[in-house]
Design a protein around this motif. Structure first.
Motif, PDB file in Angstrom:
ATOM      1  N   PRO A   1     -62.463 -61.357 -36.850  1.00  0.00           N
ATOM      2  CA  PRO A   1     -61.670 -60.429 -36.046  1.00  0.00           C
ATOM      3  C   PRO A   1     -62.501 -59.202 -35.714  1.00  0.00           C
ATOM      4  O   PRO A   1     -63.095 -58.581 -36.598  1.00  0.00           O
ATOM      5  N   VAL A   2     -62.555 -58.834 -34.444  1.00  0.00           N
ATOM      6  CA  VAL A   2     -63.407 -57.720 -34.031  1.00  0.00           C
ATOM      7  C   VAL A   2     -62.565 -56.658 -33.325  1.00  0.00           C
ATOM      8  O   VAL A   2     -62.201 -55.645 -33.902  1.00  0.00           O
ATOM      9  N   GLY A   3     -62.242 -56.885 -32.046  1.00  0.00           N
ATOM     10  CA  GLY A   3     -61.488 -55.896 -31.298  1.00  0.00           C
ATOM     11  C   GLY A   3     -59.997 -55.988 -31.578  1.00  0.00           C
ATOM     12  O   GLY A   3     -59.462 -57.060 -31.879  1.00  0.00           O
ATOM     13  N   ILE A   4     -59.320 -54.840 -31.468  1.00  0.00           N
ATOM     14  CA  ILE A   4     -57.873 -54.819 -31.675  1.00  0.00           C
ATOM     15  C   ILE A   4     -57.263 -53.756 -30.773  1.00  0.00           C
ATOM     16  O   ILE A   4     -57.854 -52.705 -30.536  1.00  0.00           O
ATOM     17  N   ALA A   5     -56.083 -54.062 -30.231  1.00  0.00           N
ATOM     18  CA  ALA A   5     -55.381 -53.124 -29.361  1.00  0.00           C
ATOM     19  C   ALA A   5     -53.884 -53.327 -29.524  1.00  0.00           C
ATOM     20  O   ALA A   5     -53.430 -54.379 -29.973  1.00  0.00           O
ATOM     21  N   VAL A   6     -53.103 -52.308 -29.154  1.00  0.00           N
ATOM     22  CA  VAL A   6     -51.647 -52.363 -29.180  1.00  0.00           C
ATOM     23  C   VAL A   6     -51.131 -52.020 -27.795  1.00  0.00           C
ATOM     24  O   VAL A   6     -51.578 -51.036 -27.186  1.00  0.00           O
ATOM     25  N   ASP A   7     -50.212 -52.828 -27.264  1.00  0.00           N
ATOM     26  CA  ASP A   7     -49.704 -52.557 -25.922  1.00  0.00           C
ATOM     27  C   ASP A   7     -48.443 -51.700 -25.971  1.00  0.00           C
ATOM     28  O   ASP A   7     -48.008 -51.252 -27.043  1.00  0.00           O
ATOM     29  N   GLU A   8     -47.838 -51.471 -24.806  1.00  0.00           N
ATOM     30  CA  GLU A   8     -46.688 -50.571 -24.719  1.00  0.00           C
ATOM     31  C   GLU A   8     -45.458 -51.111 -25.425  1.00  0.00           C
ATOM     32  O   GLU A   8     -44.508 -50.367 -25.695  1.00  0.00           O
ATOM     33  N   GLU A   9     -45.439 -52.396 -25.751  1.00  0.00           N
ATOM     34  CA  GLU A   9     -44.326 -52.987 -26.497  1.00  0.00           C
ATOM     35  C   GLU A   9     -44.656 -53.166 -27.976  1.00  0.00           C
ATOM     36  O   GLU A   9     -43.954 -53.867 -28.700  1.00  0.00           O
ATOM     37  N   ASP A  10     -45.722 -52.528 -28.425  1.00  0.00           N
ATOM     38  CA  ASP A  10     -46.192 -52.628 -29.807  1.00  0.00           C
ATOM     39  C   ASP A  10     -46.562 -54.049 -30.195  1.00  0.00           C
ATOM     40  O   ASP A  10     -46.417 -54.451 -31.360  1.00  0.00           O
ATOM     41  N   ARG A  11     -47.054 -54.810 -29.231  1.00  0.00           N
ATOM     42  CA  ARG A  11     -47.646 -56.104 -29.565  1.00  0.00           C
ATOM     43  C   ARG A  11     -49.105 -55.862 -29.949  1.00  0.00           C
ATOM     44  O   ARG A  11     -49.813 -55.097 -29.295  1.00  0.00           O
ATOM     45  N   ILE A  12     -49.530 -56.522 -31.017  1.00  0.00           N
ATOM     46  CA  ILE A  12     -50.887 -56.331 -31.532  1.00  0.00           C
ATOM     47  C   ILE A  12     -51.750 -57.475 -31.032  1.00  0.00           C
ATOM     48  O   ILE A  12     -51.411 -58.650 -31.217  1.00  0.00           O
ATOM     49  N   ILE A  13     -52.863 -57.146 -30.381  1.00  0.00           N
ATOM     50  CA  ILE A  13     -53.761 -58.139 -29.798  1.00  0.00           C
ATOM     51  C   ILE A  13     -55.091 -58.068 -30.529  1.00  0.00           C
ATOM     52  O   ILE A  13     -55.723 -57.002 -30.583  1.00  0.00           O
ATOM     53  N   ILE A  14     -55.528 -59.179 -31.105  1.00  0.00           N
ATOM     54  CA  ILE A  14     -56.746 -59.219 -31.916  1.00  0.00           C
ATOM     55  C   ILE A  14     -57.723 -60.229 -31.333  1.00  0.00           C
ATOM     56  O   ILE A  14     -57.348 -61.387 -31.092  1.00  0.00           O
ATOM     57  N   THR A  15     -58.961 -59.820 -31.113  1.00  0.00           N
ATOM     58  CA  THR A  15     -59.978 -60.756 -30.653  1.00  0.00           C
ATOM     59  C   THR A  15     -60.674 -61.391 -31.865  1.00  0.00           C
ATOM     60  O   THR A  15     -60.969 -60.712 -32.843  1.00  0.00           O
ATOM     61  N   ASP A  16     -60.921 -62.677 -31.767  1.00  0.00           N
ATOM     62  CA  ASP A  16     -61.674 -63.383 -32.801  1.00  0.00           C
ATOM     63  C   ASP A  16     -62.935 -63.918 -32.136  1.00  0.00           C
ATOM     64  O   ASP A  16     -62.898 -64.892 -31.381  1.00  0.00           O
ATOM     65  N   SER A  17     -64.066 -63.266 -32.417  1.00  0.00           N
ATOM     66  CA  SER A  17     -65.291 -63.587 -31.680  1.00  0.00           C
ATOM     67  C   SER A  17     -65.779 -65.001 -31.965  1.00  0.00           C
ATOM     68  O   SER A  17     -66.276 -65.680 -31.062  1.00  0.00           O
ATOM     69  N   THR A  18     -65.644 -65.467 -33.199  1.00  0.00           N
ATOM     70  CA  THR A  18     -66.145 -66.792 -33.543  1.00  0.00           C
ATOM     71  C   THR A  18     -65.265 -67.899 -32.973  1.00  0.00           C
ATOM     72  O   THR A  18     -65.762 -68.897 -32.443  1.00  0.00           O
ATOM     73  N   ARG A  19     -63.968 -67.742 -33.053  1.00  0.00           N
ATOM     74  CA  ARG A  19     -63.052 -68.785 -32.586  1.00  0.00           C
ATOM     75  C   ARG A  19     -62.776 -68.699 -31.081  1.00  0.00           C
ATOM     76  O   ARG A  19     -62.120 -69.586 -30.530  1.00  0.00           O
ATOM     77  N   GLY A  20     -63.244 -67.647 -30.438  1.00  0.00           N
ATOM     78  CA  GLY A  20     -63.121 -67.557 -28.984  1.00  0.00           C
ATOM     79  C   GLY A  20     -61.693 -67.445 -28.489  1.00  0.00           C
ATOM     80  O   GLY A  20     -61.334 -68.046 -27.476  1.00  0.00           O
ATOM     81  N   ARG A  21     -60.877 -66.671 -29.179  1.00  0.00           N
ATOM     82  CA  ARG A  21     -59.472 -66.564 -28.786  1.00  0.00           C
ATOM     83  C   ARG A  21     -58.915 -65.203 -29.200  1.00  0.00           C
ATOM     84  O   ARG A  21     -59.534 -64.461 -29.973  1.00  0.00           O
ATOM     85  N   LEU A  22     -57.730 -64.905 -28.671  1.00  0.00           N
ATOM     86  CA  LEU A  22     -56.958 -63.754 -29.096  1.00  0.00           C
ATOM     87  C   LEU A  22     -55.753 -64.247 -29.877  1.00  0.00           C
ATOM     88  O   LEU A  22     -55.218 -65.315 -29.595  1.00  0.00           O
ATOM     89  N   GLN A  23     -55.317 -63.475 -30.852  1.00  0.00           N
ATOM     90  CA  GLN A  23     -54.051 -63.742 -31.521  1.00  0.00           C
ATOM     91  C   GLN A  23     -53.114 -62.560 -31.265  1.00  0.00           C
ATOM     92  O   GLN A  23     -53.526 -61.400 -31.378  1.00  0.00           O
ATOM     93  N   ILE A  24     -51.857 -62.867 -30.938  1.00  0.00           N
ATOM     94  CA  ILE A  24     -50.880 -61.859 -30.568  1.00  0.00           C
ATOM     95  C   ILE A  24     -49.753 -61.838 -31.600  1.00  0.00           C
ATOM     96  O   ILE A  24     -49.185 -62.875 -31.947  1.00  0.00           O
ATOM     97  N   TYR A  25     -49.424 -60.622 -32.074  1.00  0.00           N
ATOM     98  CA  TYR A  25     -48.294 -60.426 -32.975  1.00  0.00           C
ATOM     99  C   TYR A  25     -47.312 -59.448 -32.342  1.00  0.00           C
ATOM    100  O   TYR A  25     -47.717 -58.471 -31.707  1.00  0.00           O
ATOM    101  N   ALA A  26     -46.018 -59.697 -32.525  1.00  0.00           N
ATOM    102  CA  ALA A  26     -44.972 -58.799 -32.042  1.00  0.00           C
ATOM    103  C   ALA A  26     -44.356 -58.087 -33.239  1.00  0.00           C
ATOM    104  O   ALA A  26     -44.007 -58.723 -34.245  1.00  0.00           O
ATOM    105  N   LYS A  27     -44.222 -56.769 -33.125  1.00  0.00           N
ATOM    106  CA  LYS A  27     -43.641 -55.993 -34.215  1.00  0.00           C
ATOM    107  C   LYS A  27     -42.143 -55.845 -34.018  1.00  0.00           C
ATOM    108  O   LYS A  27     -41.683 -55.432 -32.955  1.00  0.00           O
ATOM    109  N   GLU A  28     -41.389 -56.192 -35.053  1.00  0.00           N
ATOM    110  CA  GLU A  28     -39.942 -56.045 -35.036  1.00  0.00           C
ATOM    111  C   GLU A  28     -39.579 -54.789 -35.827  1.00  0.00           C
ATOM    112  O   GLU A  28     -39.877 -54.686 -37.023  1.00  0.00           O
TER     113      GLU A  28
END
Length: 331
Positions: free
Chosen positions: A294-321
């Motif tokens: 996991p390298v880059g991380i950001a939070v959008d206006e809906e508090d969804r957390i976006i994480i870049t995974d450089s080795t696996r070549g994908r983003l993972q998205i989490y929603a905060k309740e």
């Protein structure tokens, strides 16, 4: 651990975006992500690992939506060793190029509209962030400091300084500016993250060994803050995302939950029966969903957390309740 609940907060894994790919709807070493309004994500790709170092192919910026629509990519043949990316209020993108010691600027359509070297001050630019006034903060890994510039590269201030004392930095990487103007820095070499006022006063520290093993960081690469002040740190060395209260107390961690194929990966996998058969033979799919780098991380206006995974070549998205309450069961 598709759902993580602690202290009245719940983070639900939503979905993954992308796959390892050199072009089109895929990523090649996604290092950072910047969030624009309307669910638009800009993903910075550093290129194919082990294929020529700074000359590696497939360096580019991908433009996608959070619901996994591929819009396009740009900046091919224009980046040498890209590290961080940020977007300002007008939709312009600022991308750090560590090799060229410059910040390169693109508009929302991917056209290069400028570049600057910060009046020659940048020794090794890494993370990039914009504040509400569109000033640009850059972590300078070589000089161990955070530098603040106008959007056209005029130097305004700096803080930090090489060292390990509170407020000092050792190879800082990711940086973010919260809504209140406070600046958060991933202090890579010191195995911690730090919070500063807009003027550079040290306010808090996250992830030092004194916080216990649950909260200790191992070479953190990026940091983000949500609307409630919770702090998210990409724990590169431990292959986790650590979550802290704003005062530094440890809340919990995310380890990655992308056990299902992303939409883009399905398009490839479902056309290859052998891959489908191999996946069905996997008895424990949990390791496939974990973060690898996991390298880059950001939070959008809906508090969804976006994480870049450089080795696996994908983003993972989490929603905060928010305001979560455990359901009541009548057995």
């Amino acid at each position: 651990m598709l759902t993580t609940t602690v202290s009245g907060r719940t983070w639900n894994f939503s979905h993954a975006i992308g796959r390892n790919a050199a072009a089109g709807n895929g990523f090649t070493q996604p290092m950072d992500v910047a969030v624009a309004p309307g669910g638009v994500l800009y993903v910075l790709n550093r290129g194919q690992e082990g294929a020529g170092g700074v000359q590696a192919p497939n360096k580019r910026i991908g433009k996608v939506t959070i619901d996994e629509q591929f819009v396009g990519d740009f900046a091919r043949e224009d980046l040498v060793w890209p590290m961080g990316i940020a977007v300002d209020s007008g939709g312009n993108l600022y991308c750090s190029d560590e090799f060229e010691k410059r910040i390169k600027i693109y508009d929302a359509d991917g056209q290069r509209v400028g570049e600057w070297d910060g009046e020659g001050r940048l020794g090794s630019p890494s993370g990039v962030a914009c504040d509400a006034d569109d000033n640009v903060y850059v972590t300078d890994s070589a000089n161990g400091e955070v530098q603040k510039f106008t959007s056209d590269g005029k130097f305004l201030a700096s803080f930090g300084g090489a060292g390990s004392a509170p407020g000092q930095l050792n190879q800082p990487w990711g940086v973010t500016v919260a809504a209140d103007g406070c600046v958060y820095v991933a202090d890579w070499g010191n195995n911690r993250a730090q919070k500063f006022s807009a003027d550079g006063e040290h306010l808090a520290t996250y992830g030092e060994e004194t916080s216990g093993m649950a909260g200790a960081l191992n070479h953190p690469s990026d940091v983000a803050v949500d609307s409630e002040g919770d702090v998210y740190v990409s724990d590169w060395g431990n292959k986790l995302v650590k979550i802290y209260e704003n005062d530094g107390a440890v809340l919990t961690q995310l380890e990655g939950d992308a056990i299902e194929f992303s939409k883009w990966a399905k398009e490839v996998v479902e056309s290859n029966p052998d891959v489908v058969k191999a996946y069905r033979r996997v008895k424990d799919t949990k390791p496939l969903g974990l973060f690898e780098r996991p390298v880059g991380i950001a939070v959008d206006e809906e508090d969804r957390i976006i994480i870049t995974d450089s080795t696996r070549g994908r983003l993972q998205i989490y929603a905060k309740e928010k305001d979560y309450m455990d359901p009541q069961f009548n057995l």
